[in-house]
Design an enzyme around this catalytic site. Sequence first.
Site, PDB file in Angstrom:
ATOM      1  N   GLU A 131      -2.715 -14.598  13.500  1.00  0.00           N
ATOM      2  CA  GLU A 131      -2.704 -14.654  12.024  1.00  0.00           C
ATOM      3  C   GLU A 131      -3.346 -15.919  11.457  1.00  0.00           C
ATOM      4  O   GLU A 131      -2.759 -16.615  10.638  1.00  0.00           O
ATOM      5  CB  GLU A 131      -1.262 -14.498  11.520  1.00  0.00           C
ATOM      6  CG  GLU A 131      -0.632 -13.189  11.981  1.00  0.00           C
ATOM      7  CD  GLU A 131       0.850 -13.041  11.606  1.00  0.00           C
ATOM      8  OE1 GLU A 131       1.380 -13.888  10.878  1.00  0.00           O
ATOM      9  OE2 GLU A 131       1.463 -12.047  12.064  1.00  0.00           O
ATOM     10  N   ASN A 172      -4.962 -12.028  17.415  1.00  0.00           N
ATOM     11  CA  ASN A 172      -4.045 -10.982  16.924  1.00  0.00           C
ATOM     12  C   ASN A 172      -3.788 -11.190  15.429  1.00  0.00           C
ATOM     13  O   ASN A 172      -3.514 -12.310  14.997  1.00  0.00           O
ATOM     14  CB  ASN A 172      -2.729 -11.108  17.716  1.00  0.00           C
ATOM     15  CG  ASN A 172      -1.764  -9.960  17.506  1.00  0.00           C
ATOM     16  OD1 ASN A 172      -2.125  -8.796  17.705  1.00  0.00           O
ATOM     17  ND2 ASN A 172      -0.530 -10.261  17.118  1.00  0.00           N
ATOM     18  N   HIS A 208       1.096  -2.941  11.075  1.00  0.00           N
ATOM     19  CA  HIS A 208       2.365  -2.754  10.356  1.00  0.00           C
ATOM     20  C   HIS A 208       2.058  -1.911   9.119  1.00  0.00           C
ATOM     21  O   HIS A 208       1.643  -2.433   8.089  1.00  0.00           O
ATOM     22  CB  HIS A 208       2.961  -4.113   9.966  1.00  0.00           C
ATOM     23  CG  HIS A 208       3.382  -4.927  11.141  1.00  0.00           C
ATOM     24  ND1 HIS A 208       4.440  -4.550  11.967  1.00  0.00           N
ATOM     25  CD2 HIS A 208       2.901  -6.082  11.677  1.00  0.00           C
ATOM     26  CE1 HIS A 208       4.577  -5.458  12.927  1.00  0.00           C
ATOM     27  NE2 HIS A 208       3.664  -6.381  12.782  1.00  0.00           N
ATOM     28  N   GLU A 238       1.412  -4.074  17.333  1.00  0.00           N
ATOM     29  CA  GLU A 238       2.738  -4.200  16.700  1.00  0.00           C
ATOM     30  C   GLU A 238       3.033  -3.020  15.780  1.00  0.00           C
ATOM     31  O   GLU A 238       3.621  -3.180  14.704  1.00  0.00           O
ATOM     32  CB  GLU A 238       2.818  -5.518  15.898  1.00  0.00           C
ATOM     33  CG  GLU A 238       2.529  -6.761  16.719  1.00  0.00           C
ATOM     34  CD  GLU A 238       2.704  -8.079  15.958  1.00  0.00           C
ATOM     35  OE1 GLU A 238       3.288  -8.064  14.852  1.00  0.00           O
ATOM     36  OE2 GLU A 238       2.265  -9.113  16.478  1.00  0.00           O
ATOM     37  N   ASP A 240       4.287  -0.228  13.529  1.00  0.00           N
ATOM     38  CA  ASP A 240       5.454   0.423  12.919  1.00  0.00           C
ATOM     39  C   ASP A 240       5.020   0.946  11.568  1.00  0.00           C
ATOM     40  O   ASP A 240       4.021   0.485  11.003  1.00  0.00           O
ATOM     41  CB  ASP A 240       6.713  -0.469  12.845  1.00  0.00           C
ATOM     42  CG  ASP A 240       6.495  -1.864  12.311  1.00  0.00           C
ATOM     43  OD1 ASP A 240       5.588  -2.060  11.485  1.00  0.00           O
ATOM     44  OD2 ASP A 240       7.258  -2.764  12.705  1.00  0.00           O
TER      45      ASP A 240
HETATM   46  O1  G3I Z   1      17.145 -17.667  16.201  1.00  0.00           O
HETATM   47  C1  G3I Z   1      17.677 -17.860  14.891  1.00  0.00           C
HETATM   48  C2  G3I Z   1      19.150 -17.970  14.901  1.00  0.00           C
HETATM   49  O2  G3I Z   1      19.524 -19.101  15.639  1.00  0.00           O
HETATM   50  C3  G3I Z   1      19.664 -18.041  13.465  1.00  0.00           C
HETATM   51  O3  G3I Z   1      21.047 -18.056  13.460  1.00  0.00           O
HETATM   52  C4  G3I Z   1      19.170 -16.845  12.674  1.00  0.00           C
HETATM   53  C5  G3I Z   1      19.588 -16.904  11.195  1.00  0.00           C
HETATM   54  O4  G3I Z   1      18.605 -16.369  10.355  1.00  0.00           O
HETATM   55  O5  G3I Z   1      17.757 -16.829  12.720  1.00  0.00           O
HETATM   56  C6  G3I Z   1      17.246 -16.683  14.029  1.00  0.00           C
HETATM   57  O6  G3I Z   1      15.872 -16.700  13.930  1.00  0.00           O
HETATM   58  C7  G3I Z   1      15.254 -15.506  13.465  1.00  0.00           C
HETATM   59  C8  G3I Z   1      14.285 -15.022  14.551  1.00  0.00           C
HETATM   60  O7  G3I Z   1      13.570 -13.921  14.076  1.00  0.00           O
HETATM   61  C9  G3I Z   1      14.990 -14.622  15.836  1.00  0.00           C
HETATM   62  O8  G3I Z   1      15.890 -13.573  15.609  1.00  0.00           O
HETATM   63  C10 G3I Z   1      14.514 -15.804  12.184  1.00  0.00           C
HETATM   64  O9  G3I Z   1      15.435 -16.101  11.144  1.00  0.00           O
HETATM   65  C11 G3I Z   1      13.658 -14.618  11.797  1.00  0.00           C
HETATM   66  O10 G3I Z   1      12.830 -14.990  10.696  1.00  0.00           O
HETATM   67  C12 G3I Z   1      12.775 -14.221  12.941  1.00  0.00           C
HETATM   68  O11 G3I Z   1      12.007 -13.099  12.542  1.00  0.00           O
HETATM   69  C13 G3I Z   1      10.924 -12.783  13.385  1.00  0.00           C
HETATM   70  C14 G3I Z   1       9.606 -12.920  12.625  1.00  0.00           C
HETATM   71  O12 G3I Z   1       8.536 -12.547  13.477  1.00  0.00           O
HETATM   72  C15 G3I Z   1       9.399 -14.334  12.137  1.00  0.00           C
HETATM   73  O13 G3I Z   1       8.182 -14.485  11.542  1.00  0.00           O
HETATM   74  C16 G3I Z   1      11.092 -11.353  13.850  1.00  0.00           C
HETATM   75  O14 G3I Z   1      12.254 -11.237  14.656  1.00  0.00           O
HETATM   76  C17 G3I Z   1       9.858 -10.933  14.664  1.00  0.00           C
HETATM   77  O15 G3I Z   1       9.945  -9.567  14.969  1.00  0.00           O
HETATM   78  C18 G3I Z   1       8.606 -11.184  13.842  1.00  0.00           C
HETATM   79  O16 G3I Z   1       7.473 -10.820  14.575  1.00  0.00           O
HETATM   80  C19 G3I Z   1       6.206 -10.956  13.926  1.00  0.00           C
HETATM   81  C20 G3I Z   1       5.178 -11.224  15.013  1.00  0.00           C
HETATM   82  O17 G3I Z   1       5.551 -12.328  15.787  1.00  0.00           O
HETATM   83  C21 G3I Z   1       3.788 -11.445  14.413  1.00  0.00           C
HETATM   84  N1  G3I Z   1       3.415 -10.335  13.553  1.00  0.00           N
HETATM   85  C22 G3I Z   1       4.395  -9.969  12.536  1.00  0.00           C
HETATM   86  C23 G3I Z   1       5.757  -9.696  13.169  1.00  0.00           C
HETATM   87  C24 G3I Z   1       6.744  -9.209  12.143  1.00  0.00           C
HETATM   88  O18 G3I Z   1       7.010 -10.196  11.191  1.00  0.00           O
END
Ligand code: G3I
Length: 320
Positions: A131, A172, A208, A238, A240
Amino acid sequence: AQLHSLAISSGLQYFGTATDNSELVDASLVSALSNHSEFGQVTPGNSQKWDSIEPGPNTFSFAKGDEIAALGKQNSQLLRCHTLVWFQQLPTWVQNGTWTNETLIAAMENHITTTVTHYKGSCHSWDVVNEALEADGSFRKSIFFSTIGEAYLKIAFDATAAADPDVKLYYNDFGIETPGPKTSAALNIVRSLKASGTRIDGVGLQSHFIVGSTPSREVQIANLESFTSLGVEVAITELDIRMTLPSTAAQESQQTTDYQNTASACVAVANCVGLSVWGFSDKYSWVPSTFPGTGSACPFDENLARKSAYYGIIAGLVGG
Ligand code: G3I
């Protein structure tokens, strides 16, 4: 036949899915994920990102990434490694650090070399840079671009190639699934890396999508071919397809067609090597928390039952 086995019969290298460590306590999820004829590839959804891998300067923490790599290996699943250089999920010391061109290049190279060396032999591919672009095709003003300029991409790809000569190197992004300024800029990234003698093997189109505004099969084919004509492979990384909740029969039917079109487009393009969904079950999808009021984006429902969308992918893989 199931998703991965049909993908293989249709000439792809894999059908796969993202997963996350927090899901691995769910025995039914792990059991479904471990069905190799369904999923021949896995991507760690979070645990190979910079904040997870290197939370402090030169302090590395591979346990979570290793857990997913080990599960994939146990299941004979390819590992798409994700991701080395991204503007999100950066540790504070990187995001809020005081950097010069020189010090940030050194930190980035150290992160890449250590991480890629650790996973050498485990990764089928690395999303080296994720990105880097804005919707208008300009470079995103990340800490990397703001400090190093466009050269950070070349530096990142070169460092990855040096640490693992065998892993596939990918750029990507999302929003590059149809022609437009962002796609043109992504094509230019490929051209300029190649022109400067840097290896880039593939482009990942995140895909997406939204029910009803997913690009047609024909548009996706032509768009994928605009990348492969530059001499790189492509993958749908990715996928969905979200809808407005509650789901309706009409939306589910459209979603089935949309999934079919994307799967079928990848099969139709010679160098489209694989298709991955960003989580296979609605139970763990990132969509509802990020886009409130939408969801039901995955091919399996919250009880891990196959949805109509699943059979859309099957139809697309079979060649429909
Ligand atoms: O790990 C912390 C945890 O300690 C905390 O308590 C909790 C409270 O919010 O947050 C946790 O972190 C989260 C993390 O996922 C792990 O679960 C973040 O808040 C959350 O923002 C994060 O979201 C991820 C997102 O990327 C962040 O940008 C999604 O799971 C993940 O599926 C998503 O993946 C991205 C790809 O990497 C790139 N392309 C887009 C895709 C979807 O956004």
